[in-house]
Design a protein around this motif. Sequence first.
Motif, mmCIF file in Angstrom:
data_model
loop_
_atom_site.group_PDB
_atom_site.id
_atom_site.type_symbol
_atom_site.label_atom_id
_atom_site.label_comp_id
_atom_site.label_asym_id
_atom_site.label_seq_id
_atom_site.Cartn_x
_atom_site.Cartn_y
_atom_site.Cartn_z
ATOM 1 N N ALA A 7 70.163 108.157 14.634
ATOM 2 C CA ALA A 7 69.772 106.804 14.265
ATOM 3 C C ALA A 7 70.429 106.483 12.936
ATOM 4 C CB ALA A 7 68.255 106.677 14.155
ATOM 5 N N ARG A 8 70.907 105.266 12.790
ATOM 6 C CA ARG A 8 71.622 104.872 11.576
ATOM 7 C C ARG A 8 70.709 104.043 10.680
ATOM 8 N NH1 ARG A 8 77.899 103.313 11.021
ATOM 9 N NH2 ARG A 8 77.902 105.409 11.912
ATOM 10 N N THR A 9 70.588 104.481 9.428
ATOM 11 C CA THR A 9 69.894 103.713 8.393
ATOM 12 C C THR A 9 70.951 103.143 7.448
ATOM 13 O OG1 THR A 9 69.631 105.523 6.794
ATOM 14 C CG2 THR A 9 67.999 105.369 8.572
ATOM 15 N N LEU A 12 72.121 106.815 5.887
ATOM 16 C CA LEU A 12 72.373 108.029 6.656
ATOM 17 C C LEU A 12 72.600 107.758 8.138
ATOM 18 C CD1 LEU A 12 69.397 110.148 5.252
ATOM 19 C CD2 LEU A 12 71.791 110.390 4.562
ATOM 20 N N GLU A 13 73.310 108.678 8.755
ATOM 21 C CA GLU A 13 73.268 108.852 10.202
ATOM 22 C C GLU A 13 72.337 110.036 10.413
ATOM 23 O OE1 GLU A 13 74.390 107.689 14.080
ATOM 24 O OE2 GLU A 13 75.236 106.845 12.251
ATOM 25 N N VAL A 14 71.094 109.747 10.771
ATOM 26 C CA VAL A 14 70.064 110.777 10.865
ATOM 27 C C VAL A 14 70.085 111.391 12.260
ATOM 28 C CG1 VAL A 14 67.612 111.297 10.663
ATOM 29 C CG2 VAL A 14 68.625 109.513 9.230
ATOM 30 N N ALA A 15 70.258 112.697 12.312
ATOM 31 C CA ALA A 15 70.135 113.421 13.569
ATOM 32 C C ALA A 15 68.695 113.883 13.718
ATOM 33 C CB ALA A 15 71.079 114.617 13.600
ATOM 34 N N PHE A 16 68.156 113.772 14.927
ATOM 35 C CA PHE A 16 66.766 114.179 15.131
ATOM 36 C C PHE A 16 66.559 114.647 16.566
ATOM 37 C CE2 PHE A 16 67.010 109.699 16.204
ATOM 38 C CZ PHE A 16 66.164 109.531 17.296
ATOM 39 N N LEU A 17 65.591 115.513 16.717
ATOM 40 C CA LEU A 17 65.154 115.923 18.046
ATOM 41 C C LEU A 17 64.068 114.969 18.508
ATOM 42 C CD1 LEU A 17 64.939 119.829 17.761
ATOM 43 C CD2 LEU A 17 66.870 118.409 18.477
ATOM 44 N N HIS A 18 64.083 114.665 19.787
ATOM 45 C CA HIS A 18 63.100 113.754 20.370
ATOM 46 C C HIS A 18 62.524 114.389 21.623
ATOM 47 C CE1 HIS A 18 61.572 110.382 22.791
ATOM 48 N NE2 HIS A 18 61.428 109.722 21.655
ATOM 49 N N THR A 65 72.816 115.685 10.190
ATOM 50 C CA THR A 65 72.587 114.447 9.435
ATOM 51 C C THR A 65 73.697 114.273 8.403
ATOM 52 O OG1 THR A 65 70.198 114.374 9.769
ATOM 53 C CG2 THR A 65 71.037 113.318 7.788
ATOM 54 N N ARG A 66 74.215 113.035 8.312
ATOM 55 C CA ARG A 66 75.335 112.764 7.416
ATOM 56 C C ARG A 66 75.112 111.488 6.604
ATOM 57 N NH1 ARG A 66 76.199 117.162 8.826
ATOM 58 N NH2 ARG A 66 78.145 118.109 9.611
ATOM 59 N N PHE A 67 75.623 111.484 5.383
ATOM 60 C CA PHE A 67 75.677 110.273 4.590
ATOM 61 C C PHE A 67 76.760 109.364 5.157
ATOM 62 C CE2 PHE A 67 73.553 113.141 1.710
ATOM 63 C CZ PHE A 67 72.679 112.317 0.997
ATOM 64 N N ASP A 87 62.882 104.561 6.460
ATOM 65 C CA ASP A 87 64.112 103.998 7.015
ATOM 66 C C ASP A 87 64.320 104.451 8.459
ATOM 67 O OD1 ASP A 87 64.588 102.745 4.614
ATOM 68 O OD2 ASP A 87 66.141 104.157 3.957
ATOM 69 N N LEU A 88 63.951 105.691 8.755
ATOM 70 C CA LEU A 88 64.075 106.182 10.125
ATOM 71 C C LEU A 88 63.129 105.437 11.053
ATOM 72 C CD1 LEU A 88 65.230 108.152 12.206
ATOM 73 C CD2 LEU A 88 63.517 109.830 11.469
ATOM 74 N N LEU A 89 61.900 105.212 10.612
ATOM 75 C CA LEU A 89 60.970 104.428 11.422
ATOM 76 C C LEU A 89 61.546 103.041 11.689
ATOM 77 C CD1 LEU A 89 57.466 105.233 9.858
ATOM 78 C CD2 LEU A 89 58.529 106.270 11.867
ATOM 79 N N ASP A 90 62.126 102.420 10.673
ATOM 80 C CA ASP A 90 62.741 101.103 10.848
ATOM 81 C C ASP A 90 63.859 101.159 11.888
ATOM 82 O OD1 ASP A 90 61.089 99.942 8.951
ATOM 83 O OD2 ASP A 90 62.562 100.074 7.333
ATOM 84 N N ALA A 91 64.708 102.171 11.780
ATOM 85 C CA ALA A 91 65.852 102.289 12.687
ATOM 86 C C ALA A 91 65.410 102.488 14.130
ATOM 87 C CB ALA A 91 66.750 103.447 12.245
#
Length: 297
Positions: A7-9, A12-18, A65-67, A87-91
């Motif tokens: 997900a992009r904020t 960051l480009e946040v990597a996450f497990l779902h 996860t990357r800037f 920010d992740l919740l928003d994305a």
Amino acid sequence: MSSLRTARTETLEVAFLHEGAEAGWPVVLTHGFPYDVHAFDEVVSHLARAGARVIVPYLRGFGPTRFLSSNTMRSGQQAALGQDLIDLLDALGIERAILAGYDWGGVASCVASALWPERVTGLVSYAGYDIVDVERLGHAFAPAMEREIWYQSLFQLERGRECLTLHRRELCRALWERWSPGWTFEESTFERTATSFDNPDFVDVVVHAYRFCFGTAAGDPALASFEARLAKKPTIGVPTLTLDGLRDPLKPGGTAHHASMFSARHEHRAVDCGHNLPWEAPHDFADAILTVRGWIG
């Protein structure tokens, strides 16, 4: 089965497990240093079976996860970690969620709950009220505690940055062993997480985190107003269950005395384990989240 997503904020480009149904009740699990998302593997499956939509992000400086910009400060300060969660919740288009974390993840979850309580339905925090008291960390602890936080003192020096750069696996493995006496893990278990330390920003984020905490490095100017609010030690006004590991050398005596820092419903539990509670006692961590879920309906 968890899937890896991004997900992009703004930062960051946040990597996450779902894992779990998209329509499930949302919960965000946040790891610490030096760990990663795999600390929650057993917790995730337990929660997904209970109807949760489980999101487990790699923190800034960890794993994939990357800037987004090379010009962004590689800050590891608490306000950055807390804002990353919001920010992740928003994305992801999530209005409110249960936040649960330990170590850096406990800091992030407490910060987000204190500064943006309207976005948090409930909180599970390992080590109580885990908002960093920067002023306190500028002063000495008893020698027994100074011995436990040697790595934080090391990171104040450039030789500490060099040590983490050259010997990150050995250093982090030593912390795993020291902080979780009695927890036996296979080398493959450690190596699966240690790949997250190869993130190109890992060293900069970690070093800044501990230098900021000790007051030896400036924070991101964009976060100064948040840090000023956190310095006033705001109470947390969302339903909260706090946890301690009875054998955690970083928290001798536990954190039950933090109860006054929580102004909504609060319960404290102690578990017979070390610092890495979600991995050492996953059912206890999952049950804490399910208890909070039961409080809020």
